[in-house]
Scaffold this motif. Structure first.
Motif, mmCIF file in Angstrom:
data_model
loop_
_atom_site.group_PDB
_atom_site.id
_atom_site.type_symbol
_atom_site.label_atom_id
_atom_site.label_comp_id
_atom_site.label_asym_id
_atom_site.label_seq_id
_atom_site.Cartn_x
_atom_site.Cartn_y
_atom_site.Cartn_z
ATOM 1 N N THR A 135 -15.955 -48.645 -37.982
ATOM 2 C CA THR A 135 -14.942 -48.205 -37.023
ATOM 3 C C THR A 135 -13.899 -49.270 -36.708
ATOM 4 O O THR A 135 -12.761 -48.946 -36.361
ATOM 5 C CB THR A 135 -15.600 -47.752 -35.713
ATOM 6 O OG1 THR A 135 -16.351 -48.852 -35.146
ATOM 7 C CG2 THR A 135 -16.549 -46.589 -35.959
ATOM 8 N N VAL B 61 -10.310 -43.850 -28.195
ATOM 9 C CA VAL B 61 -11.181 -42.866 -28.834
ATOM 10 C C VAL B 61 -12.175 -43.565 -29.764
ATOM 11 O O VAL B 61 -13.388 -43.293 -29.732
ATOM 12 C CB VAL B 61 -10.351 -41.826 -29.610
ATOM 13 C CG1 VAL B 61 -11.250 -40.962 -30.495
ATOM 14 C CG2 VAL B 61 -9.565 -40.946 -28.643
ATOM 15 N N TRP B 62 -11.673 -44.468 -30.596
ATOM 16 C CA TRP B 62 -12.550 -45.175 -31.537
ATOM 17 C C TRP B 62 -13.580 -46.037 -30.803
ATOM 18 O O TRP B 62 -14.777 -46.026 -31.128
ATOM 19 C CB TRP B 62 -11.725 -46.037 -32.484
ATOM 20 C CG TRP B 62 -11.094 -45.272 -33.607
ATOM 21 C CD1 TRP B 62 -9.801 -44.860 -33.714
ATOM 22 C CD2 TRP B 62 -11.761 -44.793 -34.783
ATOM 23 N NE1 TRP B 62 -9.594 -44.167 -34.879
ATOM 24 C CE2 TRP B 62 -10.783 -44.110 -35.563
ATOM 25 C CE3 TRP B 62 -13.052 -44.881 -35.263
ATOM 26 C CZ2 TRP B 62 -11.085 -43.517 -36.777
ATOM 27 C CZ3 TRP B 62 -13.364 -44.290 -36.490
ATOM 28 C CH2 TRP B 62 -12.386 -43.624 -37.227
ATOM 29 N N LYS B 63 -13.134 -46.789 -29.789
ATOM 30 C CA LYS B 63 -14.036 -47.696 -29.082
ATOM 31 C C LYS B 63 -15.105 -46.939 -28.290
ATOM 32 O O LYS B 63 -16.292 -47.283 -28.330
ATOM 33 C CB LYS B 63 -13.237 -48.605 -28.150
ATOM 34 C CG LYS B 63 -12.477 -49.709 -28.856
ATOM 35 C CD LYS B 63 -11.861 -50.681 -27.857
ATOM 36 C CE LYS B 63 -11.222 -51.862 -28.567
ATOM 37 N NZ LYS B 63 -10.644 -52.831 -27.601
ATOM 38 N N LEU B 64 -14.696 -45.902 -27.568
ATOM 39 C CA LEU B 64 -15.648 -45.166 -26.748
ATOM 40 C C LEU B 64 -16.629 -44.360 -27.601
ATOM 41 O O LEU B 64 -17.813 -44.242 -27.246
ATOM 42 C CB LEU B 64 -14.897 -44.243 -25.778
ATOM 43 C CG LEU B 64 -14.108 -44.966 -24.682
ATOM 44 C CD1 LEU B 64 -13.285 -43.978 -23.865
ATOM 45 C CD2 LEU B 64 -15.047 -45.742 -23.761
ATOM 46 N N SER B 65 -16.164 -43.821 -28.710
ATOM 47 C CA SER B 65 -17.064 -43.096 -29.613
ATOM 48 C C SER B 65 -18.103 -44.046 -30.212
ATOM 49 O O SER B 65 -19.289 -43.700 -30.329
ATOM 50 C CB SER B 65 -16.262 -42.421 -30.734
ATOM 51 O OG SER B 65 -15.347 -41.481 -30.203
ATOM 52 N N THR B 66 -17.639 -45.239 -30.571
ATOM 53 C CA THR B 66 -18.570 -46.247 -31.091
ATOM 54 C C THR B 66 -19.597 -46.629 -30.037
ATOM 55 O O THR B 66 -20.802 -46.737 -30.314
ATOM 56 C CB THR B 66 -17.798 -47.497 -31.540
ATOM 57 O OG1 THR B 66 -16.837 -47.139 -32.529
ATOM 58 C CG2 THR B 66 -18.745 -48.537 -32.121
ATOM 59 N N LYS B 67 -19.124 -46.837 -28.798
ATOM 60 C CA LYS B 67 -20.032 -47.197 -27.703
ATOM 61 C C LYS B 67 -21.067 -46.107 -27.469
ATOM 62 O O LYS B 67 -22.246 -46.396 -27.215
ATOM 63 C CB LYS B 67 -19.228 -47.446 -26.434
ATOM 64 C CG LYS B 67 -20.073 -47.923 -25.261
ATOM 65 C CD LYS B 67 -19.207 -48.218 -24.046
ATOM 66 C CE LYS B 67 -20.058 -48.715 -22.880
ATOM 67 N NZ LYS B 67 -19.220 -48.999 -21.679
ATOM 68 N N PHE B 68 -20.654 -44.841 -27.555
ATOM 69 C CA PHE B 68 -21.584 -43.727 -27.384
ATOM 70 C C PHE B 68 -22.689 -43.773 -28.445
ATOM 71 O O PHE B 68 -23.884 -43.621 -28.127
ATOM 72 C CB PHE B 68 -20.825 -42.402 -27.476
ATOM 73 C CG PHE B 68 -21.712 -41.187 -27.475
ATOM 74 C CD1 PHE B 68 -22.215 -40.679 -26.294
ATOM 75 C CD2 PHE B 68 -22.045 -40.564 -28.673
ATOM 76 C CE1 PHE B 68 -23.041 -39.560 -26.298
ATOM 77 C CE2 PHE B 68 -22.874 -39.444 -28.689
ATOM 78 C CZ PHE B 68 -23.363 -38.943 -27.498
ATOM 79 N N LEU B 69 -22.313 -43.989 -29.696
ATOM 80 C CA LEU B 69 -23.304 -44.043 -30.768
ATOM 81 C C LEU B 69 -24.252 -45.225 -30.611
ATOM 82 O O LEU B 69 -25.467 -45.102 -30.798
ATOM 83 C CB LEU B 69 -22.596 -44.124 -32.127
ATOM 84 C CG LEU B 69 -21.837 -42.870 -32.576
ATOM 85 C CD1 LEU B 69 -21.079 -43.147 -33.864
ATOM 86 C CD2 LEU B 69 -22.790 -41.696 -32.747
#
Length: 310
Positions: free
Chosen positions: A174, A224-232
């Motif tokens: 990411t 979007v990229w950072k928060l999606s990565t954090k969620f995973l």
């Protein structure tokens, strides 16, 4: 990345060595509190302990914690001061280079120079302060803690290791997208600043407003990229915690492990999440600052050498 680190070492090598040694010491102490915790829990559950032994283990655990915190304070202060020295050096070099080439047709504009000196130099310099010590300390902590868990219960150690590897892979994938967006955002911001300083506001208002909208769009996509990565990453951590509790509980029920080891393993997972999170943040900063370093380097001129940091 190699060019960035070679420059960092050339400018700050001797001081980085001191920070690296401090980082090794901190990492070496990372698993010690877990061992004391394991001893205390097992002593209480199997009924073999007494007050003197409890106090001795408690004092030992507190001593290790205080020593580690003291070393972290020294490391944080030293890396912070080093970062400020680098920020000062970068700003001086940018100003000197702009002054030397002011008469050239394609000299650096005032807007770009202002943005580079005020924001970009500070972010890059702050990163350089912990460029070596931060990954050494966090990777060393991961090795120390995972090694402790694996030595006490190999199955739980494998679960802990399985938590770290997917997180690293996800970030590597990411972060490429984030780097691209950061580079476009910095260039757009420089262009908007140049327009503000080179023309009358009325003449450039519409163009600058459009640049501001583009910067806003870049930030949205970065979020979007950072928060999606954090969620995973958080999901993986949650799965690992549940897996350790269930697997460790089963081993205790089967008589193949003890409660102290299970408690220490759960605590170790918490300790792993910290260094893993810091390493992920560090890698993001490294990637972003590599982009910014290339942009700043283009302002200084390829033939110049940066002065050493005092």
């Amino acid at each position: 990345m190699f060019r960035l680190y070679s420059l960092i070492w050339r400018l700050t090598g001797p001081r980085q060595m001191i920070l690296i040694v401090l980082s090794f010491l901190i990492a070496a102490l990372a698993a010690a509190p877990l061992k004391f915790q394991q001893e205390i829990i097992n002593m209480l559950t199997d009924g073999t302990g007494d007050l003197d032994r409890l106090l001795l283990n408690g004092a030992g655990m507190m001593s290790v914690i205080l020593l580690s915190l003291g070393l972290k304070w020294v490391l944080g202060y030293s890396s912070g001061v080093l970062g400020e020295d680098v920020i000062r050096t970068i700003r001086k070099r940018l100003l000197q280079s702009a002054s030397e080439h002011e008469a050239e047709p394609h000299h650096v504009s005032a807007g770009t120079l202002s943005t580079a000196i005020s924001a970009e130099a500070e972010e890059l310099g702050s990163f350089i302060g912990g460029a070596f010590s931060e990954p050494v300390m966090q990777i060393g902590t991961l090795i120390s803690v995972i090694g402790f868990v694996t030595a006490t219960q190999p199955r739980l150690g494998l679960v802990a290791l399985a938590m770290v590897i997917p997180q690293v892979v996800i970030v590597l994938i990411t972060q490429k997208q984030v780097n691209r967006l950061v580079g476009e955002r910095v260039c757009t911001l420089r262009g908007a600043t140049d327009k503000l300083t080179a023309e009358l506001l009325e003449e450039v208002e519409e163009a600058v407003m459009a640049d501001f909208d583009r910067i806003y769009g870049f930030r949205q996509r970065i979020f979007v990229w950072k928060l999606s990565t954090k969620f995973l990453l958080s999901t993986i951590s949650g799965v690992a915690t549940v897996a350790v509790i269930v697997l460790g509980g089963w081993l205790v029920l089967e008589g193949r492990s003890d409660v102290g080891t299970l408690v220490a393993a759960v605590a170790a997972l918490g300790r792993l999440q910290g260094p893993t999170s810091v390493l992920i943040t560090f890698f993001r900063q490294l990637s972003v600052n590599r982009v910014k370093f290339d942009l700043l380097h283009s302002l200084m001129g390829p033939a110049r050498q940066a002065p050493p940091v005092a």
